[in-house]
Design a protein around this motif. Structure first.
Motif, PDB file in Angstrom:
ATOM      1  N   VAL A 124       0.855  -1.034   0.127  1.00 19.56           N
ATOM      2  CA  VAL A 124      -0.078  -0.010   0.058  1.00 19.56           C
ATOM      3  C   VAL A 124       1.006   1.237  -0.135  1.00 19.56           C
ATOM      4  O   VAL A 124       0.426   2.112  -0.494  1.00 19.56           O
ATOM      5  CB  VAL A 124      -0.929   0.115   1.318  1.00 19.56           C
ATOM      6  CG1 VAL A 124      -1.643   1.409   1.564  1.00 19.56           C
ATOM      7  CG2 VAL A 124      -2.057  -1.157   0.876  1.00 19.56           C
ATOM      8  N   ASP A 125       1.833   1.189   0.798  1.00 20.14           N
ATOM      9  CA  ASP A 125       2.932   2.364   0.556  1.00 20.14           C
ATOM     10  C   ASP A 125       3.658   2.500  -0.667  1.00 20.14           C
ATOM     11  O   ASP A 125       3.696   3.768  -1.078  1.00 20.14           O
ATOM     12  CB  ASP A 125       3.956   2.178   1.756  1.00 20.14           C
ATOM     13  CG  ASP A 125       4.841   3.248   2.021  1.00 20.14           C
ATOM     14  OD1 ASP A 125       4.178   4.522   2.241  1.00 20.14           O
ATOM     15  OD2 ASP A 125       6.179   3.165   2.030  1.00 20.14           O
ATOM     16  N   ALA A 126       3.795   1.438  -1.361  1.00 24.25           N
ATOM     17  CA  ALA A 126       4.480   1.414  -2.681  1.00 24.25           C
ATOM     18  C   ALA A 126       3.318   2.280  -3.547  1.00 24.25           C
ATOM     19  O   ALA A 126       3.767   3.038  -4.469  1.00 24.25           O
ATOM     20  CB  ALA A 126       4.940   0.393  -3.064  1.00 24.25           C
ATOM     21  N   ALA A 127       2.140   1.672  -3.478  1.00 23.80           N
ATOM     22  CA  ALA A 127       0.998   2.501  -4.324  1.00 23.80           C
ATOM     23  C   ALA A 127       0.755   3.639  -4.216  1.00 23.80           C
ATOM     24  O   ALA A 127       0.664   4.344  -5.043  1.00 23.80           O
ATOM     25  CB  ALA A 127      -0.198   1.320  -4.125  1.00 23.80           C
ATOM     26  N   ALA A 128       0.739   4.304  -2.971  1.00 23.54           N
ATOM     27  CA  ALA A 128       0.508   5.473  -2.660  1.00 23.54           C
ATOM     28  C   ALA A 128       1.690   6.465  -3.243  1.00 23.54           C
ATOM     29  O   ALA A 128       1.707   7.516  -3.771  1.00 23.54           O
ATOM     30  CB  ALA A 128       0.673   5.611  -1.090  1.00 23.54           C
ATOM     31  N   GLU A 159      -9.132   1.675  -2.638  1.00 25.55           N
ATOM     32  CA  GLU A 159      -9.466   3.193  -2.652  1.00 25.55           C
ATOM     33  C   GLU A 159      -8.284   3.982  -2.947  1.00 25.55           C
ATOM     34  O   GLU A 159      -7.443   4.005  -2.095  1.00 25.55           O
ATOM     35  CB  GLU A 159     -10.373   3.573  -1.586  1.00 25.55           C
ATOM     36  CG  GLU A 159     -11.709   3.101  -1.196  1.00 25.55           C
ATOM     37  CD  GLU A 159     -12.065   3.574   0.091  1.00 25.55           C
ATOM     38  OE1 GLU A 159     -11.687   4.346   0.746  1.00 25.55           O
ATOM     39  OE2 GLU A 159     -12.923   2.693   0.819  1.00 25.55           O
ATOM     40  N   ILE A 160      -8.173   4.604  -4.015  1.00 24.63           N
ATOM     41  CA  ILE A 160      -6.992   5.529  -4.343  1.00 24.63           C
ATOM     42  C   ILE A 160      -7.793   6.981  -4.718  1.00 24.63           C
ATOM     43  O   ILE A 160      -8.495   7.065  -5.526  1.00 24.63           O
ATOM     44  CB  ILE A 160      -6.169   5.067  -5.505  1.00 24.63           C
ATOM     45  CG1 ILE A 160      -5.624   3.869  -5.175  1.00 24.63           C
ATOM     46  CG2 ILE A 160      -5.028   6.246  -5.735  1.00 24.63           C
ATOM     47  CD1 ILE A 160      -4.772   3.150  -6.083  1.00 24.63           C
ATOM     48  N   ASP A 161      -7.419   7.870  -3.545  1.00 16.83           N
ATOM     49  CA  ASP A 161      -7.968   9.428  -3.800  1.00 16.83           C
ATOM     50  C   ASP A 161      -6.848  10.356  -4.056  1.00 16.83           C
ATOM     51  O   ASP A 161      -5.780  10.258  -3.265  1.00 16.83           O
ATOM     52  CB  ASP A 161      -8.678   9.781  -2.527  1.00 16.83           C
ATOM     53  CG  ASP A 161      -9.829   8.851  -2.440  1.00 16.83           C
ATOM     54  OD1 ASP A 161     -10.474   8.472  -3.548  1.00 16.83           O
ATOM     55  OD2 ASP A 161     -10.365   8.512  -1.444  1.00 16.83           O
ATOM     56  N   ARG A 162      -6.737  11.001  -4.979  1.00 15.67           N
ATOM     57  CA  ARG A 162      -5.718  12.338  -5.127  1.00 15.67           C
ATOM     58  C   ARG A 162      -6.419  13.442  -4.922  1.00 15.67           C
ATOM     59  O   ARG A 162      -7.588  13.764  -5.387  1.00 15.67           O
ATOM     60  CB  ARG A 162      -5.204  12.135  -6.761  1.00 15.67           C
ATOM     61  CG  ARG A 162      -4.218  11.133  -6.729  1.00 15.67           C
ATOM     62  CD  ARG A 162      -3.824  11.028  -8.156  1.00 15.67           C
ATOM     63  NE  ARG A 162      -3.129  12.396  -8.660  1.00 15.67           N
ATOM     64  CZ  ARG A 162      -2.157  12.522  -9.042  1.00 15.67           C
ATOM     65  NH1 ARG A 162      -1.288  11.473  -9.446  1.00 15.67           N
ATOM     66  NH2 ARG A 162      -1.547  13.582  -9.354  1.00 15.67           N
ATOM     67  N   SER A 163      -5.979  14.128  -3.978  1.00 17.25           N
ATOM     68  CA  SER A 163      -6.464  15.589  -3.661  1.00 17.25           C
ATOM     69  C   SER A 163      -5.377  16.584  -4.274  1.00 17.25           C
ATOM     70  O   SER A 163      -4.471  16.265  -5.008  1.00 17.25           O
ATOM     71  CB  SER A 163      -6.534  15.850  -2.197  1.00 17.25           C
ATOM     72  OG  SER A 163      -5.487  15.704  -1.601  1.00 17.25           O
ATOM     73  N   ALA A 164      -5.569  17.818  -3.946  1.00 21.53           N
ATOM     74  CA  ALA A 164      -4.740  18.887  -4.560  1.00 21.53           C
ATOM     75  C   ALA A 164      -3.055  18.842  -3.757  1.00 21.53           C
ATOM     76  O   ALA A 164      -2.216  19.013  -4.542  1.00 21.53           O
ATOM     77  CB  ALA A 164      -5.221  20.315  -4.314  1.00 21.53           C
ATOM     78  N   SER A 165      -3.127  18.170  -2.797  1.00 19.17           N
ATOM     79  CA  SER A 165      -1.896  18.228  -2.206  1.00 19.17           C
ATOM     80  C   SER A 165      -1.043  16.745  -1.853  1.00 19.17           C
ATOM     81  O   SER A 165      -0.138  16.492  -1.372  1.00 19.17           O
ATOM     82  CB  SER A 165      -2.021  18.795  -0.842  1.00 19.17           C
ATOM     83  OG  SER A 165      -2.873  18.168   0.089  1.00 19.17           O
ATOM     84  N   GLN A 166      -2.389  15.467  -1.784  1.00 14.73           N
ATOM     85  CA  GLN A 166      -1.785  14.235  -1.461  1.00 14.73           C
ATOM     86  C   GLN A 166      -2.417  13.208  -2.207  1.00 14.73           C
ATOM     87  O   GLN A 166      -3.631  13.468  -2.714  1.00 14.73           O
ATOM     88  CB  GLN A 166      -1.816  14.112   0.027  1.00 14.73           C
ATOM     89  CG  GLN A 166      -3.290  13.926   0.610  1.00 14.73           C
ATOM     90  CD  GLN A 166      -3.196  13.674   1.962  1.00 14.73           C
ATOM     91  OE1 GLN A 166      -2.118  13.620   2.763  1.00 14.73           O
ATOM     92  NE2 GLN A 166      -4.521  13.631   2.628  1.00 14.73           N
ATOM     93  N   ALA A 167      -1.789  12.076  -2.276  1.00 13.73           N
ATOM     94  CA  ALA A 167      -2.493  10.908  -2.775  1.00 13.73           C
ATOM     95  C   ALA A 167      -2.556   9.860  -1.492  1.00 13.73           C
ATOM     96  O   ALA A 167      -1.783   9.717  -0.519  1.00 13.73           O
ATOM     97  CB  ALA A 167      -1.562  10.131  -3.633  1.00 13.73           C
ATOM     98  N   HIS A 168      -4.021   9.377  -1.254  1.00 13.25           N
ATOM     99  CA  HIS A 168      -4.557   8.592  -0.056  1.00 13.25           C
ATOM    100  C   HIS A 168      -4.766   7.346  -0.777  1.00 13.25           C
ATOM    101  O   HIS A 168      -5.586   7.134  -1.684  1.00 13.25           O
ATOM    102  CB  HIS A 168      -5.438   9.207   0.679  1.00 13.25           C
ATOM    103  CG  HIS A 168      -5.979   8.468   1.747  1.00 13.25           C
ATOM    104  ND1 HIS A 168      -5.218   8.451   2.841  1.00 13.25           N
ATOM    105  CD2 HIS A 168      -7.054   7.613   2.054  1.00 13.25           C
ATOM    106  CE1 HIS A 168      -5.779   7.639   3.807  1.00 13.25           C
ATOM    107  NE2 HIS A 168      -6.866   7.138   3.242  1.00 13.25           N
ATOM    108  N   VAL A 169      -4.145   6.279  -0.247  1.00 13.73           N
ATOM    109  CA  VAL A 169      -4.514   4.653  -0.616  1.00 13.73           C
ATOM    110  C   VAL A 169      -4.952   3.964   0.596  1.00 13.73           C
ATOM    111  O   VAL A 169      -4.346   4.002   1.569  1.00 13.73           O
ATOM    112  CB  VAL A 169      -3.289   4.213  -1.267  1.00 13.73           C
ATOM    113  CG1 VAL A 169      -3.671   2.533  -1.687  1.00 13.73           C
ATOM    114  CG2 VAL A 169      -2.742   4.850  -2.337  1.00 13.73           C
ATOM    115  N   ALA A 170      -6.067   3.213   0.291  1.00 13.99           N
ATOM    116  CA  ALA A 170      -6.599   2.584   1.433  1.00 13.99           C
ATOM    117  C   ALA A 170      -7.135   0.998   0.680  1.00 13.99           C
ATOM    118  O   ALA A 170      -7.583   0.944  -0.342  1.00 13.99           O
ATOM    119  CB  ALA A 170      -7.905   3.208   1.946  1.00 13.99           C
ATOM    120  N   LEU A 171      -6.851   0.083   1.462  1.00 20.91           N
ATOM    121  CA  LEU A 171      -6.986  -1.180   0.923  1.00 20.91           C
ATOM    122  C   LEU A 171      -7.524  -2.181   2.251  1.00 20.91           C
ATOM    123  O   LEU A 171      -7.171  -2.091   3.406  1.00 20.91           O
ATOM    124  CB  LEU A 171      -5.775  -2.110   0.453  1.00 20.91           C
ATOM    125  CG  LEU A 171      -5.866  -3.375   0.188  1.00 20.91           C
ATOM    126  CD1 LEU A 171      -5.474  -3.541  -1.322  1.00 20.91           C
ATOM    127  CD2 LEU A 171      -5.154  -4.388   1.049  1.00 20.91           C
TER     128      LEU A 171
END
Length: 130
Positions: free
Chosen positions: A52-56, A90-102
């Motif tokens: 998950v860290d690598a995907a983020a 779930e992979i969400d990208r906002s204006a400042s970060q990428a958030h990955v949840a599995l």
């Protein structure tokens, strides 16, 4: 524990000693089973956290393919962790970060004593060109 498992041959009533020895062995093997399954659980969670860290990290790059990254993460986890069934990515990208949840269901080798659903989340700041 090993002292309990020894059967005494000089005891006049060997029936109760045998029953106590069998009960002690059952308790010992159940404790061993739980210890081994907790060890497998910690190893599987560590592998999934690294994936998950690598995907983020990969999703934080500009122009990253988020849907392809989700499928890659799903495949990576099911391949690397025996018994893992991925339920949600779930992979969400906002204006400042990428958030990955599995979220995954883990079925350990051996008997499945307790149904475990584990959620791992990581966030990374977006990588922008200088």
């Amino acid at each position: 524990v090993l002292g309990i498992l020894r059967l005494r041959t000089d005891a006049p009533d060997r029936g109760s000693v045998t029953i106590e020895g069998i009960a002690a062995m059952a308790v010992f093997f159940m404790a061993l089973l739980v210890i081994v399954q907790v060890g497998f659980l910690m190893t599987s969670r560590s592998i999934v956290a690294a994936s998950v860290d690598a995907a983020a990290r990969r999703a934080s790059y500009m122009g990253a393919d988020v849907s392809g990254e989700a499928e890659r993460l799903r495949t990576e986890v099911t391949t690397a962790v025996p018994g893992a069934e991925v339920e949600a990515v779930e992979i969400d990208r906002s204006a400042s970060q990428a958030h990955v949840a599995l979220e995954y269901r883990w079925r350990p080798p051996g008997p499945d004593l307790l149904p475990l659903t584990i959620r791992v989340e990581r966030s990374r700041a977006l990588a922008v060109p200088p």
